[in-house]
Scaffold this motif. Structure first.
Motif, PDB file in Angstrom:
ATOM      1  N   SER A 178     -27.221 -17.562 -39.837  1.00 43.85           N
ATOM      2  CA  SER A 178     -26.749 -18.098 -38.574  1.00 43.85           C
ATOM      3  C   SER A 178     -27.359 -17.297 -37.438  1.00 43.85           C
ATOM      4  O   SER A 178     -27.212 -16.078 -37.378  1.00 43.85           O
ATOM      5  N   TRP A 203     -31.358 -22.864 -42.322  1.00 44.84           N
ATOM      6  CA  TRP A 203     -30.253 -22.274 -41.587  1.00 44.84           C
ATOM      7  C   TRP A 203     -28.900 -22.819 -42.029  1.00 44.84           C
ATOM      8  O   TRP A 203     -28.794 -23.912 -42.551  1.00 44.84           O
ATOM      9  N   ASP A 204     -27.872 -22.054 -41.701  1.00 48.20           N
ATOM     10  CA  ASP A 204     -26.506 -22.578 -41.771  1.00 48.20           C
ATOM     11  C   ASP A 204     -26.315 -23.622 -40.671  1.00 48.20           C
ATOM     12  O   ASP A 204     -27.133 -23.746 -39.760  1.00 48.20           O
ATOM     13  N   ASP A 205     -25.175 -24.297 -40.752  1.00 42.79           N
ATOM     14  CA  ASP A 205     -24.946 -25.457 -39.882  1.00 42.79           C
ATOM     15  C   ASP A 205     -24.976 -25.161 -38.385  1.00 42.79           C
ATOM     16  O   ASP A 205     -25.349 -26.021 -37.596  1.00 42.79           O
ATOM     17  N   GLU A 206     -24.565 -23.940 -37.971  1.00 44.91           N
ATOM     18  CA  GLU A 206     -24.417 -23.706 -36.536  1.00 44.91           C
ATOM     19  C   GLU A 206     -25.670 -23.081 -35.898  1.00 44.91           C
ATOM     20  O   GLU A 206     -25.712 -22.872 -34.695  1.00 44.91           O
ATOM     21  N   GLY A 231     -32.073 -27.167 -42.376  1.00 44.89           N
ATOM     22  CA  GLY A 231     -30.775 -26.721 -41.867  1.00 44.89           C
ATOM     23  C   GLY A 231     -30.762 -26.586 -40.362  1.00 44.89           C
ATOM     24  O   GLY A 231     -31.699 -26.970 -39.664  1.00 44.89           O
ATOM     25  N   LYS A 233     -28.287 -26.429 -36.526  1.00 42.33           N
ATOM     26  CA  LYS A 233     -27.676 -27.411 -35.636  1.00 42.33           C
ATOM     27  C   LYS A 233     -28.731 -27.996 -34.714  1.00 42.33           C
ATOM     28  O   LYS A 233     -28.845 -29.200 -34.561  1.00 42.33           O
ATOM     29  N   THR A 258     -32.568 -34.595 -41.850  1.00 44.61           N
ATOM     30  CA  THR A 258     -31.650 -34.429 -40.727  1.00 44.61           C
ATOM     31  C   THR A 258     -30.297 -35.045 -41.069  1.00 44.61           C
ATOM     32  O   THR A 258     -30.200 -36.243 -41.301  1.00 44.61           O
ATOM     33  N   ASP A 259     -29.285 -34.203 -41.113  1.00 37.08           N
ATOM     34  CA  ASP A 259     -27.936 -34.657 -41.458  1.00 37.08           C
ATOM     35  C   ASP A 259     -27.108 -34.906 -40.201  1.00 37.08           C
ATOM     36  O   ASP A 259     -27.545 -34.619 -39.089  1.00 37.08           O
ATOM     37  N   GLN A 262     -27.029 -32.927 -36.708  1.00 36.08           N
ATOM     38  CA  GLN A 262     -28.201 -32.047 -36.585  1.00 36.08           C
ATOM     39  C   GLN A 262     -29.241 -32.636 -35.636  1.00 36.08           C
ATOM     40  O   GLN A 262     -29.449 -33.845 -35.601  1.00 36.08           O
ATOM     41  N   GLN A 264     -33.221 -32.068 -35.055  1.00 33.60           N
ATOM     42  CA  GLN A 264     -34.423 -31.404 -35.564  1.00 33.60           C
ATOM     43  C   GLN A 264     -35.629 -32.000 -34.864  1.00 33.60           C
ATOM     44  O   GLN A 264     -35.886 -33.197 -34.965  1.00 33.60           O
ATOM     45  N   GLU A 401     -28.908 -32.454 -51.314  1.00 33.28           N
ATOM     46  CA  GLU A 401     -28.500 -33.185 -50.115  1.00 33.28           C
ATOM     47  C   GLU A 401     -28.343 -34.669 -50.429  1.00 33.28           C
ATOM     48  O   GLU A 401     -27.427 -35.336 -49.948  1.00 33.28           O
TER      49      GLU A 401
END
Lengths: 418, 273
Positions: A178, A203-206, A231, A233, A258-259, A262, A264, A401
């Motif tokens: 993060s 990366w982590d989500d944030e 990964g 945010k 891209t979730d 997110q 990107q 994913e």
């Protein structure tokens, strides 16, 4: 809509591009851009001076897709929080790695910040890492620059990768944890060098990353730049390519998944000036979930002197669910007609029904057929990295994913396609 | 022993000009061990028949039934049909980038059989089948149909048929675009599958030349969305000699008769209502 774009023409926007003779209008864009401030991509501001870049408000051409409101802190210099992150360099014998002070004179030779975030990173960095591959050295294994951060660490990162003439190497930058990172990565390939730089964002989500990579390609050198963004945010990666002499070739490859929630963004600028250089840009992305937003901007400038240039850009997006948005903007400026080729293509769509039918007609259930298609979509880039272990790791990550969402998220997409 | 029964099959497709009926009442029965040739001019609906049986979403069945050993094929999804034993060798096989031939074959075989094939015998089976069809072993690691020539794609379709062992195989213009050598290799592959006696084969073709290599017991002439004449191999010889003119003329007359029948039905309807 067809997603497969191997062979034009397929519905979805292959734009065959007529080359222009000198004296024709200077700029070509077919991006639907509403506002182009500069006459040419080359005129955009580049400076080490922070004040050269006003704080973005989101209406600027180069920030209009980016959620700038979430990035206000990264537009102001702040010290790196050294205790919250570490960056380890694992290099095989023969590679010289060093940490140098921020004012080391070798820095800033390859790249100059091209936006506010990169200028912040340049001015706020407290040190830099230099990876030097000596001339003529062929590395048997990759150099790994592993950045691990926690607790939204503020990082102003600077890396210089210098590949000496006729060296051969793979350098992998990985990012985990993060952070709120701004950065500059300078990549210099000497004459005849063969350099691959892979940047992997897991990366982590944030996490937030605003990064600029500048590549200088030596005479007859071959550079491959591969960006894998899974990964984070907000991840915004600007990659700029210049050629130091004739005969250079560059391949810029990218993959993003891209979730929901997110952002990107991959921006590329290939600046052709010396003769007989080639560039090939290929980015593939998949999007799923509410608010998933990918941006791909591919600018290519062929200057008047850049005779015998050969360039192609391709961006393909596979939209797996409703609620996701993919922006894809290829731009090509051509100032000479004396070129081998220049083209670009962009396609954004759902699954290719014909591929699914073919697989299902062989007994493969629909969800597995979808998984195979997405797997194949990404494998086409991932398998070109050249690091089998990393490839397997990334494909496994992508599989995961997909598996997490395949039955729940994919079925509505299928229904909508019919 | 399997039986594919097609009864009064009507199929339409959405076009820019609106809904267009392509199949207008097809009746056909194919049993395992039998080889049927469906011959007809371009645009007669032969390929539509093939894709409708396989379940391509582009085609809408408006009337009629298709059953395999009494099971309703039309109620099945595309992959269920394949697992029930229907195989379609396509006229234009689709490229699937990033999916290797070996991965694809193993995944399909596992899906069809309901379990993964035994590794050792499977590798051998694939290798032997590839050798017989003169497919370079390097193809195993290439992506499905990507960069294959026309002949390579057709051989790969037959390879799949040999390995997946369907009970009904529909070959949609497998002969088109093949040179004589490739046609012979492909035909030999088909004949191996037929010789097993387990498969009912529906050979869809525009030309008679593939029938020099593959001998059907039944020949159906397909014109204007239906079978207009049926016979044995001698019917193919007649087509070779005279072409489709006689059938096309007859179909034109039949279409007029059909219009009259339509009127009759309309007059009957109020009585039913």
């Amino acid at each position: 809509m067809a997603v497969e774009l191997k062979k034009p023409p397929v519905a979805g926007g292959v734009t065959p591009l007529a080359t222009k003779k000198p004296g024709a209008d200077q700029a070509h864009t077919d991006s639907g851009a509403t506002f182009v401030p500069d006459q040419s991509r080359a005129e955009r501001t580049r400076s080490f001076d922070l004040d050269a870049f006003p704080v973005p408000n989101g209406r600027e051409e180069d920030w209009r897709f980016t959620p700038v409101k979430e990035l206000a802190d990264l537009f102001q210099p702040a010290p790196t929080e050294g205790e919250k992150y570490r960056q380890d360099v694992n290099a095989p014998a023969g590679v010289k790695t060093s940490k140098v002070p921020a004012d080391d004179e070798r820095l800033g030779q390859v790249g100059t910040p091209g936006d506010r975030a990169a200028a912040v990173a340049w001015n706020a960095k407290d040190q830099a890492t230099i990876v030097k591959i000596p001339s003529g050295t062929e590395l048997g294994e990759a150099v790994r620059v592993v950045l691990t951060a926690s607790d939204e660490a503020r990082i102003n990162r600077h890396v210089l990768i210098e590949a000496g003439h006729h060296s051969k190497a793979i350098v992998a930058l990985t990012h985990e944890g993060s952070a709120r990172l701004t950065g500059n990565v300078e990549i210099s390939a000497g004459d005849g060098a063969d350099l691959t730089v892979v940047t992997i964002q897991e990366w982590d989500d944030e996490a937030v990353q605003l990064d600029q990579h500048d590549i200088l390609v030596g005479r007859d050198a071959r550079v491959r730049h591969i960006a894998i963004t899974l990964g984070g945010k907000v991840v915004r990666l600007s990659t700029n390519v210049r050629y130091a002499g004739p005969g250079g070739s560059v391949e810029c490859l990218g993959v993003y998944f891209t979730d929901a929630g997110q952002h990107q963004e991959h921006r590329l600028f290939v600046d052709h000036e010396p003769v007989h250089c080639t560039s090939n840009v290929e980015y593939r992305g998949a999007l799923q979930g509410d608010g998933a937003h990918s941006v791909w901007v591919g600018d290519v400038l062929i200057r008047a002197a850049a005779h015998a240039t050969d360039t192609y850009e391709l961006n393909r997006n596979l939209v797996l669910t409703d609620g996701a948005r993919a922006d894809s903007v290829p731009n090509l400026e051509i100032e000479t007609g004396e070129i081998v080729g220049a083209g670009h293509a962009s396609a954004t769509g759902r699954f290719d029904d014909e591929q699914l039918f073919y697989l299902q007609a062989r007994g493969i259930p629909e969800h597995e057929a979808r998984r195979l298609v997405v797997h194949g979509f990404f494998a086409g880039i991932i398998n070109r990295i050249g690091l089998p272990g990393t490839q397997a790791h990334l494909m496994a990550r992508i599989e995961k994913e997909l598996a997490d969402s395949i039955d729940s998220a994919f079925e509505p997409a299928a229904a909508a396609t019919r | 022993m399997a039986t594919l029964e097609i009864r009064n099959l009507h199929v339409s497709v959405e076009t820019e000009q609106g809904t267009k009926e392509i199949l207008r009442g097809v009746d056909l029965t194919v049993r395992s061990g039998e080889t049927h040739a469906i011959m007809g001019p371009n645009g007669s609906g032969k390929s539509t028949l093939a894709y409708s049986i396989a379940g391509h979403p582009k085609y809408t069945v408006t009337e009629g039934t298709v059953t395999l050993d009494g099971e309703d094929v039309l109620a099945m999804s595309v992959d269920e049909r394949a697992r029930a034993g229907v195989f379609l060798a396509m006229q234009y096989p689709v490229e699937v980038p990033g999916v290797t031939v070996s991965n694809f074959l193993r995944t399909a075989k596992t899906a069809i059989d309901g379990q993964a094939p035994k590794l050792r015998t499977w590798v051998k089976d694939v290798k032997n089948a590839m050798t017989e069809l003169k497919i370079d072993p390097a193809f195993a690691e290439r992506n499905v149909n990507e960069g294959f020539s026309g002949g390579e794609k057709k051989r790969f379709e037959i390879l799949q048929m040999e390995l997946l062992k369907p009970s009904v195989a529909i070959l949609d213009e497998t002969d088109s675009g093949l040179d004589v050598d490739a046609l012979r290799i492909v035909s030999e592959g088909v004949n191996r599958v037929i010789a097993s006696g387990d498969v009912g084969c529906l050979l869809i073709t525009h030309y008679t030349r593939i029938l020099r290599y593959i001998k059907p017991q039944f020949v159906h002439v397909f014109v204007n969305g239906r079978v207009v004449e049926e016979g044995g191999p001698e019917l193919a010889d007649e087509l070779e000699e005279n072409g489709y003119d006689r059938f096309l003329a007859a179909a034109g007359a039949a279409a007029e008769t059909g219009a009259v029948e339509q009127v009759d039905q309309v007059t009957v309807e109020p009585a039913n209502a």
